[in-house]
Design a protein around this motif. Structure first.
Motif, mmCIF file in Angstrom:
data_model
loop_
_atom_site.group_PDB
_atom_site.id
_atom_site.type_symbol
_atom_site.label_atom_id
_atom_site.label_comp_id
_atom_site.label_asym_id
_atom_site.label_seq_id
_atom_site.Cartn_x
_atom_site.Cartn_y
_atom_site.Cartn_z
ATOM 1 N N ILE A 64 0.854 -1.182 0.000
ATOM 2 C CA ILE A 64 0.000 0.000 0.000
ATOM 3 C C ILE A 64 0.894 1.237 0.000
ATOM 4 O O ILE A 64 2.042 1.171 0.443
ATOM 5 C CB ILE A 64 -0.937 0.046 1.231
ATOM 6 N N PRO A 65 0.394 2.369 -0.513
ATOM 7 C CA PRO A 65 1.172 3.604 -0.399
ATOM 8 C C PRO A 65 1.376 3.942 1.075
ATOM 9 O O PRO A 65 0.420 3.996 1.841
ATOM 10 C CB PRO A 65 0.276 4.649 -1.089
ATOM 11 N N SER A 66 2.623 4.141 1.463
ATOM 12 C CA SER A 66 2.948 4.429 2.865
ATOM 13 C C SER A 66 3.719 5.745 2.908
ATOM 14 O O SER A 66 4.905 5.790 2.589
ATOM 15 C CB SER A 66 3.778 3.288 3.460
ATOM 16 N N ILE A 67 3.012 6.802 3.249
ATOM 17 C CA ILE A 67 3.628 8.128 3.285
ATOM 18 C C ILE A 67 4.202 8.361 4.666
ATOM 19 O O ILE A 67 3.479 8.285 5.668
ATOM 20 C CB ILE A 67 2.616 9.240 2.933
ATOM 21 N N ILE A 68 5.494 8.620 4.728
ATOM 22 C CA ILE A 68 6.128 8.939 6.000
ATOM 23 C C ILE A 68 6.062 10.450 6.175
ATOM 24 O O ILE A 68 6.730 11.213 5.477
ATOM 25 C CB ILE A 68 7.584 8.441 6.047
ATOM 26 N N GLY A 69 5.193 10.870 7.087
ATOM 27 C CA GLY A 69 4.984 12.294 7.285
ATOM 28 C C GLY A 69 4.427 12.570 8.674
ATOM 29 O O GLY A 69 3.886 11.677 9.334
ATOM 30 N N ASP A 70 4.524 13.805 9.094
ATOM 31 C CA ASP A 70 4.059 14.254 10.403
ATOM 32 C C ASP A 70 2.701 14.920 10.229
ATOM 33 O O ASP A 70 2.523 15.733 9.310
ATOM 34 C CB ASP A 70 5.077 15.241 10.977
ATOM 35 N N ILE A 71 1.745 14.612 11.088
ATOM 36 C CA ILE A 71 0.426 15.234 10.969
ATOM 37 C C ILE A 71 0.481 16.730 11.284
ATOM 38 O O ILE A 71 -0.463 17.463 10.979
ATOM 39 C CB ILE A 71 -0.638 14.554 11.858
ATOM 40 N N ARG A 72 1.586 17.191 11.846
ATOM 41 C CA ARG A 72 1.749 18.627 12.092
ATOM 42 C C ARG A 72 2.257 19.365 10.853
ATOM 43 O O ARG A 72 2.324 20.595 10.858
ATOM 44 C CB ARG A 72 2.703 18.842 13.269
ATOM 45 N N ASP A 73 2.624 18.611 9.823
ATOM 46 C CA ASP A 73 3.153 19.185 8.579
ATOM 47 C C ASP A 73 1.994 19.406 7.614
ATOM 48 O O ASP A 73 1.597 18.513 6.868
ATOM 49 C CB ASP A 73 4.186 18.224 7.983
ATOM 50 N N LEU A 74 1.456 20.621 7.617
ATOM 51 C CA LEU A 74 0.269 20.922 6.812
ATOM 52 C C LEU A 74 0.542 20.793 5.322
ATOM 53 O O LEU A 74 -0.329 20.327 4.565
ATOM 54 C CB LEU A 74 -0.228 22.333 7.143
ATOM 55 N N ASN A 75 1.725 21.165 4.876
ATOM 56 C CA ASN A 75 2.056 21.048 3.457
ATOM 57 C C ASN A 75 2.071 19.594 3.009
ATOM 58 O O ASN A 75 1.549 19.248 1.938
ATOM 59 C CB ASN A 75 3.409 21.697 3.161
ATOM 60 N N LYS A 76 2.653 18.735 3.835
ATOM 61 C CA LYS A 76 2.715 17.307 3.512
ATOM 62 C C LYS A 76 1.311 16.696 3.496
ATOM 63 O O LYS A 76 0.985 15.875 2.627
ATOM 64 C CB LYS A 76 3.587 16.578 4.542
ATOM 65 N N LEU A 77 0.474 17.096 4.441
ATOM 66 C CA LEU A 77 -0.914 16.627 4.453
ATOM 67 C C LEU A 77 -1.632 17.052 3.181
ATOM 68 O O LEU A 77 -2.319 16.248 2.538
ATOM 69 C CB LEU A 77 -1.646 17.183 5.681
ATOM 70 N N ASN A 78 -1.475 18.308 2.797
ATOM 71 C CA ASN A 78 -2.136 18.801 1.589
ATOM 72 C C ASN A 78 -1.673 18.056 0.344
ATOM 73 O O ASN A 78 -2.496 17.709 -0.512
ATOM 74 C CB ASN A 78 -1.874 20.304 1.422
ATOM 75 N N GLU A 79 -0.387 17.793 0.245
ATOM 76 C CA GLU A 79 0.148 17.040 -0.896
ATOM 77 C C GLU A 79 -0.485 15.652 -0.964
ATOM 78 O O GLU A 79 -0.865 15.171 -2.043
ATOM 79 C CB GLU A 79 1.668 16.890 -0.768
ATOM 80 N N THR A 80 -0.585 15.011 0.194
ATOM 81 C CA THR A 80 -1.125 13.649 0.249
ATOM 82 C C THR A 80 -2.605 13.627 -0.115
ATOM 83 O O THR A 80 -3.046 12.790 -0.908
ATOM 84 C CB THR A 80 -0.921 13.054 1.658
#
Length: 370
Positions: A64-80
């Motif tokens: 499965i796609p596994s994105i390693i990111g922090d939920i505090r990272d708004l830019n990363k959330l938006n990209e995902t």
């Protein structure tokens, strides 16, 4: 036949749905993405790296796609969210350890409150259809009384972790009123938001520190004596699959656009499954006699609740949700999972999921019926 049965669960709602799970590298998150994957969902995981060297998510080898990111990272959330456009989000990512929260309160509140806020904001921006936010039984203002807490009891929290979860639940209520109000559903928004609170969960694949069962299993595997703190603390022990079935059932109702389920829900075992820490250790020893333990009662240890139970009547009556395994079966399955892993290098996740579904079907549990 096995896949056909699994696909039929929860009214087949998850098949081909795009489901984003935050915290998928954690204990509950890994079991949830495994179950969703088995039901034919298009699962995306979003989380920090697995917190322990040995971890369930890697052992499962899910494609499965596994994105390693922090939920505090708004830019990363938006990209995902922009890339995958999820139909539903199960938000499990959190700093979940009481002892760590005492040592790192800023990180705990930042993750559990501001991180949750950013997940909600991203869901709002991308018009996610359903959100299931997972908090904790520790979100309640614990009076140490013998009755189980109901969904309308006051929220609170003594230690930083518990308090942060209370804050996250208050935040959820605010967003449900302010942005995802059911009276304005399909008018000013298209999102339904529920929060779920569960008690102590155990099962195979948990290696987090300062959790009773994982500490016991690691000690046994290393032929070390188990040091048991707070032996008289009473908890409603349940297998990890029990609350997950509740989360999935709530997710089903929200995806079916049933607005009355956009609310807070408790998922816990019956009162008779509440047993002390010392009793748990003795039961574990019955299934793995290598265990050797001693009681360490430190009068200066950090505060932890002694008595904490949930009243799940609302879920029983309205959702028709019920537990499947009693505490004895839960402990047996948990110990056998670790014993198989350490002695045979094999994991029993798939076997336990199949057995759980089979046992639930025999009991006529609502989510097994197509």
């Amino acid at each position: 036949m096995e896949n056909l049965v699994i696909h039929n669960l929860f009214n087949r709602i998850y098949k081909n749905k795009t489901v984003l799970v935050t915290g998928h590298t954690g204990f509950k998150g890994s079991w949830l993405v495994y179950w969703l994957n088995k039901m034919g969902a298009n699962v995306i995981g979003y989380s920090l790296k697995a917190p322990t060297i040995q971890n369930h998510i890697e052992l499962l080898s899910l494609e499965i796609p596994s994105i390693i990111g922090d939920i505090r990272d708004l830019n990363k959330l938006n990209e995902t969210f922009e890339k995958y456009k999820p139909d539903i989000v199960f938000h499990l990512a959190a700093q979940s350890l009481v002892k760590f929260s005492y040592e790192n309160p800023i990180e705990t509140y930042d993750t559990n409150v501001m991180g949750t806020l950013k997940v909600f904001e991203t869901c709002k921006k991308y018009n996610v259809k359903a959100i299931v936010n997972i908090t904790s039984d520790k979100a309640y203002d614990n009076k140490e009384w013998i009755w189980g807490y109901r969904e309308n009891d006051p929220l609170g929290g003594y230690d930083p972790y518990s308090s942060s979860k209370g804050c996250a639940d208050i935040l959820t209520n605010s967003y449900r009123n302010s942005y995802f109000n059911i009276t304005k559903y399909k008018d000013s928004h298209n999102t339904l938001l529920a929060s779920c609170r569960a008690g102590n969960v155990i099962g195979g694949g948990d290696w987090a520190q300062d959790r009773l069962l994982s500490d016991i299993m690691v000690s046994v595997s290393q032929n070390k004596k188990v040091h048991v703190r707070n032996p008289k603390a009473t908890r409603p022990w349940q297998h990890v699959l029990e609350p997950l079935s509740g989360y999935l059932l709530i997710g089903q109702k929200l995806l079916e656009e049933k607005v009355e389920f956009s609310d807070a829900w408790n998922f816990g075992p019956s009162d008779k499954e509440s047993i002390t820490v010392e009793e748990i250790v003795k039961k574990v020893k019955k299934y793995w006699n290598k265990i050797d333990y001693e009681i360490n009662c430190n009068p200066n240890q950090l505060h932890e609740a002694n008595m904490l139970k949930l009243d799940s009547s609302k879920a029983h009556i309205i959702l028709k949700w019920n537990t499947v395994w009693n505490s004895e079966t839960t402990i047996e399955k948990t110990v056998k999972w670790y014993k198989s892993f350490y002695d045979k290098k094999t994991i029993l996740t798939n076997e336990h999921l199949k057995t759980y579904i089979k046992d639930a079907s025999k009991k006529g549990i609502a989510w097994t019926k197509s």
